[in-house]
Scaffold this motif. Structure first.
Motif, short mmCIF file in Angstrom:
data_model
loop_
_atom_site.label_atom_id
_atom_site.label_comp_id
_atom_site.label_asym_id
_atom_site.label_seq_id
_atom_site.Cartn_x
_atom_site.Cartn_y
_atom_site.Cartn_z
N LEU A 1 44.85 36.59 32.26
CA LEU A 1 43.45 36.93 32.45
C LEU A 1 43.01 36.53 33.85
O LEU A 1 43.52 35.57 34.41
CB LEU A 1 42.59 36.21 31.40
CG LEU A 1 41.16 36.74 31.26
CD1 LEU A 1 41.18 38.17 30.73
CD2 LEU A 1 40.37 35.85 30.29
N GLY A 2 42.03 37.26 34.39
CA GLY A 2 41.57 36.99 35.75
C GLY A 2 40.73 35.73 35.83
O GLY A 2 40.87 34.81 35.04
N GLY A 3 39.81 35.73 36.75
CA GLY A 3 39.01 34.54 36.99
C GLY A 3 39.59 33.73 38.13
O GLY A 3 40.62 34.08 38.72
N LEU A 4 38.94 32.64 38.42
CA LEU A 4 39.35 31.83 39.57
C LEU A 4 40.70 31.17 39.36
O LEU A 4 41.34 30.77 40.34
CB LEU A 4 38.27 30.77 39.84
CG LEU A 4 36.93 31.35 40.31
CD1 LEU A 4 35.86 30.28 40.33
CD2 LEU A 4 37.07 32.00 41.68
N GLY A 5 41.17 31.06 38.12
CA GLY A 5 42.50 30.53 37.89
C GLY A 5 43.59 31.38 38.54
O GLY A 5 44.69 30.89 38.81
N GLU A 6 43.28 32.65 38.78
CA GLU A 6 44.23 33.54 39.46
C GLU A 6 44.58 33.01 40.85
O GLU A 6 45.71 33.17 41.32
CB GLU A 6 43.62 34.93 39.54
CG GLU A 6 44.54 36.00 40.08
CD GLU A 6 43.90 37.37 40.03
OE1 GLU A 6 43.94 38.08 41.06
OE2 GLU A 6 43.36 37.73 38.96
N LEU A 7 43.60 32.38 41.50
CA LEU A 7 43.86 31.82 42.83
C LEU A 7 44.85 30.67 42.76
O LEU A 7 45.72 30.54 43.62
CB LEU A 7 42.54 31.34 43.45
CG LEU A 7 41.50 32.44 43.74
CD1 LEU A 7 40.20 31.80 44.20
CD2 LEU A 7 42.01 33.41 44.80
N PHE A 8 44.74 29.83 41.74
CA PHE A 8 45.67 28.72 41.59
C PHE A 8 47.08 29.23 41.33
O PHE A 8 48.05 28.74 41.91
CB PHE A 8 45.24 27.81 40.43
CG PHE A 8 43.86 27.25 40.58
CD1 PHE A 8 43.39 26.81 41.81
CD2 PHE A 8 43.02 27.16 39.49
CE1 PHE A 8 42.11 26.29 41.95
CE2 PHE A 8 41.75 26.65 39.61
CZ PHE A 8 41.29 26.21 40.84
#
Length: 222
Positions: free
Chosen positions: A166-173
């Protein structure tokens, strides 16, 4: 590598739209479960405040659910809700938020002295009128305090959703770790913290507007 800068500012500047989209998605994934939990916590808290024997088992179930690792719950839900779907992440987050909001709702409703309830009844308040005019306003400061904890926790936990697609800011990590690139990781940390801070400040403002007496009482106590 030697000489590699900690943050490549041009990377952030070139992807402002992308970062904004991730932040919006993250806010939806994290805060909609809190809203759903609130809609459940108020009526359930009212029932539990009236029926103490029911509150104990419900509280135990929610505390057990809260203690379970979020990633484990995401993985367990994948066969039923699918990979990379919002339901896979939002269902556990709803239970986590409910585990925080139910006790604060019950505590708030129980904070109303029995003498105040009796006085409202003597003034002609029926059960629903008394609930709306006396009990829920008394519970509001407790409920907003619970919302602050639930919202900030949900914003943090939602970042784990990237591990199930799933997307969200965790994608950056995830991207930063896979590429051994610190810039997206640091950008994600700052954006998650900023989203949590803004959400918390809005809830503090809501408390000042909706329950100003609680702010005055807190100031007087200090």
């Amino acid at each position: 590598m030697d000489g590699e800068p900690l943050v490549r500012w041009y990377w952030i500047g070139d992807r402002l739209g992308y970062l904004l989209d991730l932040t919006r998605t993250h806010a939806v994934i994290a805060l909609v479960p809190v809203l759903i939990a609130l809609l459940v916590a108020v009526p359930l808290g009212l029932v539990c405040a009236r029926l103490p024997r029911l509150y104990q088992p419900v509280s135990v179930v929610l505390n057990v659910a809260y203690a379970l690792p979020s990633l484990a719950l995401f993985v367990l839900l994948i066969p039923y809700t699918g990979l990379a779907t919002r339901a896979t992440v939002m269902i556990p987050l709803t239970f986590y938020a409910l585990a925080v909001l139910l006790p604060t709702t019950v505590d708030g409703l129980r904070s109303v002295p029995e003498s105040v309830r009796q006085a409202a009844t003597a003034m002609g308040y029926g059960p629903w009128h008394r609930l709306a005019a006396v009990e829920l306003p008394a519970a509001l400061p407790y409920l907003i305090s619970g919302l602050r904890v639930a919202a900030v926790s949900s914003i943090s936990l939602a970042a784990v959703g990237a591990l199930v697609g799933l997307g969200g800011l965790g994608e950056l990590f995830l991207n930063g770790f896979q590429l051994t690139f610190t810039t997206p990781i640091l950008a994600g940390i700052v954006l998650v913290a900023a989203l949590a801070l803004v959400t918390d400040l809005l809830l503090v403002l809501a408390r000042r507007l909706l329950a100003p007496w609680a702010v005055r009482e807190k100031g007087a106590a200090q």
